[in-house]
Design a protein around this motif. Structure first.
Motif, PDB file in Angstrom:
ATOM      1  N   GLN A 193       0.833  -1.207   0.000  1.00  0.00           N
ATOM      2  CA  GLN A 193       0.000   0.000   0.000  1.00  0.00           C
ATOM      3  C   GLN A 193       0.871   1.263   0.000  1.00  0.00           C
ATOM      4  O   GLN A 193       0.637   2.184  -0.777  1.00  0.00           O
ATOM      5  N   GLU A 194       1.901   1.236   0.858  1.00  0.00           N
ATOM      6  CA  GLU A 194       2.808   2.388   0.920  1.00  0.00           C
ATOM      7  C   GLU A 194       3.430   2.662  -0.450  1.00  0.00           C
ATOM      8  O   GLU A 194       3.623   3.800  -0.847  1.00  0.00           O
ATOM      9  N   LEU A 195       3.743   1.576  -1.150  1.00  0.00           N
ATOM     10  CA  LEU A 195       4.354   1.745  -2.468  1.00  0.00           C
ATOM     11  C   LEU A 195       3.311   2.143  -3.510  1.00  0.00           C
ATOM     12  O   LEU A 195       3.647   2.645  -4.583  1.00  0.00           O
ATOM     13  N   GLY A 196       2.039   1.884  -3.187  1.00  0.00           N
ATOM     14  CA  GLY A 196       0.953   2.186  -4.128  1.00  0.00           C
ATOM     15  C   GLY A 196       1.010   1.299  -5.361  1.00  0.00           C
ATOM     16  O   GLY A 196       0.647   1.712  -6.458  1.00  0.00           O
ATOM     17  N   LEU A 197       1.515   0.071  -5.185  1.00  0.00           N
ATOM     18  CA  LEU A 197       1.711  -0.800  -6.354  1.00  0.00           C
ATOM     19  C   LEU A 197       0.962  -2.126  -6.202  1.00  0.00           C
ATOM     20  O   LEU A 197       1.387  -3.154  -6.730  1.00  0.00           O
ATOM     21  N   GLN A 198      -0.195  -2.075  -5.506  1.00  0.00           N
ATOM     22  CA  GLN A 198      -0.914  -3.327  -5.196  1.00  0.00           C
ATOM     23  C   GLN A 198      -1.307  -4.124  -6.439  1.00  0.00           C
ATOM     24  O   GLN A 198      -1.299  -5.324  -6.431  1.00  0.00           O
ATOM     25  N   SER A 199      -1.688  -3.414  -7.500  1.00  0.00           N
ATOM     26  CA  SER A 199      -2.240  -4.136  -8.659  1.00  0.00           C
ATOM     27  C   SER A 199      -1.150  -4.528  -9.658  1.00  0.00           C
ATOM     28  O   SER A 199      -1.447  -5.034 -10.734  1.00  0.00           O
ATOM     29  N   LYS A 200       0.101  -4.296  -9.293  1.00  0.00           N
ATOM     30  CA  LYS A 200       1.182  -4.561 -10.251  1.00  0.00           C
ATOM     31  C   LYS A 200       1.837  -5.918  -9.992  1.00  0.00           C
ATOM     32  O   LYS A 200       1.795  -6.442  -8.880  1.00  0.00           O
ATOM     33  N   PHE A 201       2.488  -6.434 -11.035  1.00  0.00           N
ATOM     34  CA  PHE A 201       3.363  -7.597 -10.840  1.00  0.00           C
ATOM     35  C   PHE A 201       4.735  -7.007 -10.511  1.00  0.00           C
ATOM     36  O   PHE A 201       5.399  -6.408 -11.350  1.00  0.00           O
ATOM     37  N   LEU A 202       5.112  -7.170  -9.243  1.00  0.00           N
ATOM     38  CA  LEU A 202       6.263  -6.413  -8.735  1.00  0.00           C
ATOM     39  C   LEU A 202       7.559  -7.236  -8.772  1.00  0.00           C
ATOM     40  O   LEU A 202       7.643  -8.316  -8.182  1.00  0.00           O
ATOM     41  N   VAL A 203       8.543  -6.704  -9.478  1.00  0.00           N
ATOM     42  CA  VAL A 203       9.855  -7.357  -9.529  1.00  0.00           C
ATOM     43  C   VAL A 203      10.811  -6.524  -8.672  1.00  0.00           C
ATOM     44  O   VAL A 203      10.934  -5.309  -8.867  1.00  0.00           O
ATOM     45  N   GLY A 204      11.484  -7.188  -7.731  1.00  0.00           N
ATOM     46  CA  GLY A 204      12.393  -6.471  -6.837  1.00  0.00           C
ATOM     47  C   GLY A 204      13.839  -6.660  -7.257  1.00  0.00           C
ATOM     48  O   GLY A 204      14.246  -7.747  -7.683  1.00  0.00           O
ATOM     49  N   HIS A 205      14.599  -5.580  -7.160  1.00  0.00           N
ATOM     50  CA  HIS A 205      16.054  -5.661  -7.369  1.00  0.00           C
ATOM     51  C   HIS A 205      16.689  -5.088  -6.111  1.00  0.00           C
ATOM     52  O   HIS A 205      16.489  -3.924  -5.786  1.00  0.00           O
ATOM     53  N   PHE A 206      17.438  -5.916  -5.393  1.00  0.00           N
ATOM     54  CA  PHE A 206      18.005  -5.484  -4.109  1.00  0.00           C
ATOM     55  C   PHE A 206      19.517  -5.507  -4.213  1.00  0.00           C
ATOM     56  O   PHE A 206      20.135  -6.564  -4.133  1.00  0.00           O
ATOM     57  N   SER A 207      20.101  -4.346  -4.398  1.00  0.00           N
ATOM     58  CA  SER A 207      21.564  -4.284  -4.535  1.00  0.00           C
ATOM     59  C   SER A 207      22.006  -2.848  -4.478  1.00  0.00           C
ATOM     60  O   SER A 207      21.274  -1.955  -4.909  1.00  0.00           O
ATOM     61  N   ARG A 208      23.251  -2.664  -4.016  1.00  0.00           N
ATOM     62  CA  ARG A 208      23.783  -1.309  -4.143  1.00  0.00           C
ATOM     63  C   ARG A 208      23.834  -0.946  -5.620  1.00  0.00           C
ATOM     64  O   ARG A 208      23.943  -1.826  -6.491  1.00  0.00           O
ATOM     65  N   LEU A 209      23.740   0.367  -5.891  1.00  0.00           N
ATOM     66  CA  LEU A 209      23.756   0.808  -7.287  1.00  0.00           C
ATOM     67  C   LEU A 209      25.208   0.843  -7.750  1.00  0.00           C
ATOM     68  O   LEU A 209      26.010   1.616  -7.242  1.00  0.00           O
ATOM     69  N   SER A 210      25.527  -0.036  -8.662  1.00  0.00           N
ATOM     70  CA  SER A 210      26.895  -0.157  -9.151  1.00  0.00           C
ATOM     71  C   SER A 210      26.821  -0.808 -10.533  1.00  0.00           C
ATOM     72  O   SER A 210      26.023  -1.737 -10.727  1.00  0.00           O
ATOM     73  N   PRO A 211      27.636  -0.326 -11.487  1.00  0.00           N
ATOM     74  CA  PRO A 211      27.495  -0.857 -12.851  1.00  0.00           C
ATOM     75  C   PRO A 211      27.508  -2.380 -12.922  1.00  0.00           C
ATOM     76  O   PRO A 211      26.724  -2.978 -13.651  1.00  0.00           O
ATOM     77  N   TRP A 212      28.379  -3.035 -12.122  1.00  0.00           N
ATOM     78  CA  TRP A 212      28.461  -4.500 -12.273  1.00  0.00           C
ATOM     79  C   TRP A 212      27.272  -5.214 -11.653  1.00  0.00           C
ATOM     80  O   TRP A 212      27.039  -6.398 -11.915  1.00  0.00           O
ATOM     81  N   LYS A 213      26.470  -4.515 -10.844  1.00  0.00           N
ATOM     82  CA  LYS A 213      25.257  -5.145 -10.298  1.00  0.00           C
ATOM     83  C   LYS A 213      24.137  -5.151 -11.344  1.00  0.00           C
ATOM     84  O   LYS A 213      23.116  -5.813 -11.156  1.00  0.00           O
ATOM     85  N   GLY A 214      24.327  -4.375 -12.426  1.00  0.00           N
ATOM     86  CA  GLY A 214      23.481  -4.517 -13.607  1.00  0.00           C
ATOM     87  C   GLY A 214      22.028  -4.087 -13.476  1.00  0.00           C
ATOM     88  O   GLY A 214      21.151  -4.656 -14.140  1.00  0.00           O
ATOM     89  N   GLN A 215      21.755  -3.058 -12.682  1.00  0.00           N
ATOM     90  CA  GLN A 215      20.371  -2.581 -12.611  1.00  0.00           C
ATOM     91  C   GLN A 215      19.854  -2.201 -14.002  1.00  0.00           C
ATOM     92  O   GLN A 215      18.668  -2.365 -14.305  1.00  0.00           O
ATOM     93  N   HIS A 216      20.772  -1.705 -14.863  1.00  0.00           N
ATOM     94  CA  HIS A 216      20.354  -1.290 -16.212  1.00  0.00           C
ATOM     95  C   HIS A 216      19.803  -2.460 -17.028  1.00  0.00           C
ATOM     96  O   HIS A 216      18.993  -2.267 -17.920  1.00  0.00           O
ATOM     97  N   VAL A 217      20.241  -3.680 -16.699  1.00  0.00           N
ATOM     98  CA  VAL A 217      19.764  -4.857 -17.449  1.00  0.00           C
ATOM     99  C   VAL A 217      18.269  -5.068 -17.165  1.00  0.00           C
ATOM    100  O   VAL A 217      17.474  -5.351 -18.074  1.00  0.00           O
ATOM    101  N   LEU A 218      17.886  -4.879 -15.902  1.00  0.00           N
ATOM    102  CA  LEU A 218      16.461  -5.036 -15.557  1.00  0.00           C
ATOM    103  C   LEU A 218      15.630  -3.900 -16.166  1.00  0.00           C
ATOM    104  O   LEU A 218      14.526  -4.135 -16.675  1.00  0.00           O
ATOM    105  N   LEU A 219      16.165  -2.692 -16.133  1.00  0.00           N
ATOM    106  CA  LEU A 219      15.414  -1.577 -16.735  1.00  0.00           C
ATOM    107  C   LEU A 219      15.127  -1.879 -18.211  1.00  0.00           C
ATOM    108  O   LEU A 219      14.009  -1.701 -18.689  1.00  0.00           O
TER     109      LEU A 219
END
Ligand code: UDP
Ligand code: GLC
Length: 408
Positions: A193-219
């Motif tokens: 509810q806090e996230l306001g994303l109840q109706s979504k299919f939610l994919v989580g990425h849990f990592s420090r932001l760093s190029p080798w952690k590859g957040q850009h790949v998920l985006l």
């Protein structure tokens, strides 16, 4: 056994969270020395683990530093070594957590003649380290460490391949207390509810932001996912990688993903956030040494889709306890996410198996027993140094051997 733990970082990275669990059983007979202040100190204090900050400035050497930077950092290093030598006299063993701690710990151990354990949380490959740093780590470990604890088989193999002594290295996985990875439905709903994303299919990425952690790949993968697939990125740029954080925001704007990507920064409530997710993506583009996040997602009974490399391959049995996709392959990652969205029952079953397996393989008690057993095998010399070396007593007057001259 009295242990002097050393860690270079004041941040709450995976290696530091791992060390917290290792130090807990020794809290009445250990000291954790940090080379920088930060939230890690507070986390240790909360657990009543004695902690001391040894330096006011972070060491300037980085994983990709060469000889020149290494030599110029000696001026910063020597006072640290001297202080560790002095402190180590009260302890049976020096436990160096990660590489900079190894450099300081190795020199201190040579002088104070306390045995050294090196906990290797990295894959010593050229993707992560300069040749100089890799050689330094292996040389110091071979010469000075009684034992090397590798965070995974992948880390162990890379250590040996880089010239590390095979007899000395043992795989010690991160340990977790499964009771800490529980969350009731009400809390999960509240977070959603806090996230306001109840109706979504939610994919989580849990990592420090760093190029080798590859957040850009998920985006990038989000473009190929069903419209209701939304991603949360939990983690901050812990080690000065703000430029990458900026790039991610630009990528979101370029791809028009403003409604489908949320950056939540560093969070202490990882467990309820994981529970709020329908799947967890782990997208490192260089082999992940272990990947605490993968084990944690399994313990939270969430399906994990991870890049097929490094520790992830040891943690996940593909199709049985999670899914593996080729690193940096956004389209296959998107297919795996879409598959999880469509096959929710099947996915629930693999997440259940993952939870059971992770609770057994990575149980904190078992890992702590393994560590205690390995430490018990190390001969401890509790008496002070032999007379011939008495002149080395005053740490301020020490000139520790230059590691860079050791060769090997
Ligand atoms: N983590 C956290 N808050 C965040 C992001 C991550 O507490 O906002 C924790 C996460 O739960 C995990 C650790 O940080 O325990 C990251 O460890 P991992 O081994 O996955 O990667 P590292 O960053 O150490 O390479
Ligand atoms: C390091 C590694 C990570 C591992 C953690 C704990 O931070 O990058 O993969 O999980 O140490 O061993």
């Amino acid at each position: 056994m009295k242990i002097l733990f050393l860690d270079q970082s004041g941040q709450l990275g995976g290696a530091e969270l791992c060390l917290t669990e290792i130090a807990k059983p020794y809290r009445d007979r250990c000291l954790v020395c940090l080379f920088t202040d930060g939230p890690f100190r507070q986390a240790l204090e909360q657990e009543h683990i004695p902690v001391q900050i040894l330096a006011t400035q972070p060491l300037q050497v980085r994983k990709d530093s060469g000889w020149v930077q290494g030599i110029s950092s000696l001026r910063q290093l020597l006072p640290l070594v001297a202080r560790v030598v002095q402190l180590s006299r009260e302890f049976d063993l020096i436990y160096a957590n990660t590489q900079k701690a190894l450099v300081v710990g190795a020199l201190a151990s040579l002088i104070s003649r306390r045995p050294l354990v090196y906990h290797l949380h990295d894959i010593l490959s050229l993707e992560h380290f300069s040749p100089t740093n890799r050689q330094l780590a292996v040389t110091l470990a071979n010469r000075c460490a009684s034992r090397v604890f590798a965070t995974s088989e992948a880390a162990q193999a890379a250590f040996i391949q880089a010239g590390g002594c095979p007899e000395r290295v043992e795989v010690v996985y991160n340990g977790f207390d499964p009771t800490l990875y529980q969350c009731d439905r009400a809390q999960t709903e509240r977070i959603k509810q806090e996230l306001g994303l109840q109706s979504k299919f939610l994919v989580g990425h849990f990592s420090r932001l760093s190029p080798w952690k590859g957040q850009h790949v998920l985006l990038k993968a989000l473009q190929y996912c069903a419209e209701d697939v939304t991603a949360i990125f939990v983690g901050d740029a812990l080690y000065g990688e703000q430029a990458y954080a900026q790039e991610l925001h630009s990528q979101v704007a370029e791809l028009g993903l403003q409604e489908r990507a949320r950056f939540l920064g560093f969070r202490y409530d990882v467990v309820p956030l994981m529970y709020a997710c329908d799947a967890i993506a782990h997208t490192s583009i260089a082999p992940e040494p272990f990947g605490r996040v993968i084990a944690e997602a399994m313990l939270c009974e969430r399906p994990v889709i991870a890049a097929q490399a490094g520790g992830a391959v040891e943690l996940i049995e593909p199709g049985v306890t999670g899914l593996l996709v080729p690193p940096e392959d956004s389209e296959t990652l998107a297919s795996a996410i879409n598959f999880c969205r469509k096959q929710q029952e099947w996915v629930r079953a693999i997440a259940q198996k993952a939870k059971i397996q992770a609770s057994q393989r990575f149980h904190q008690n078992a890992i702590n027993r393994q560590i205690a057993h390995l430490l018990d095998q190390i001969p401890i010399h509790t008496q002070s140094k032999p007379k011939a070396r008495e002149h080395l007593k005053e740490p301020q007057s020490l000139i520790p051997p230059n590691p860079l001259n050791k060769g090997g």
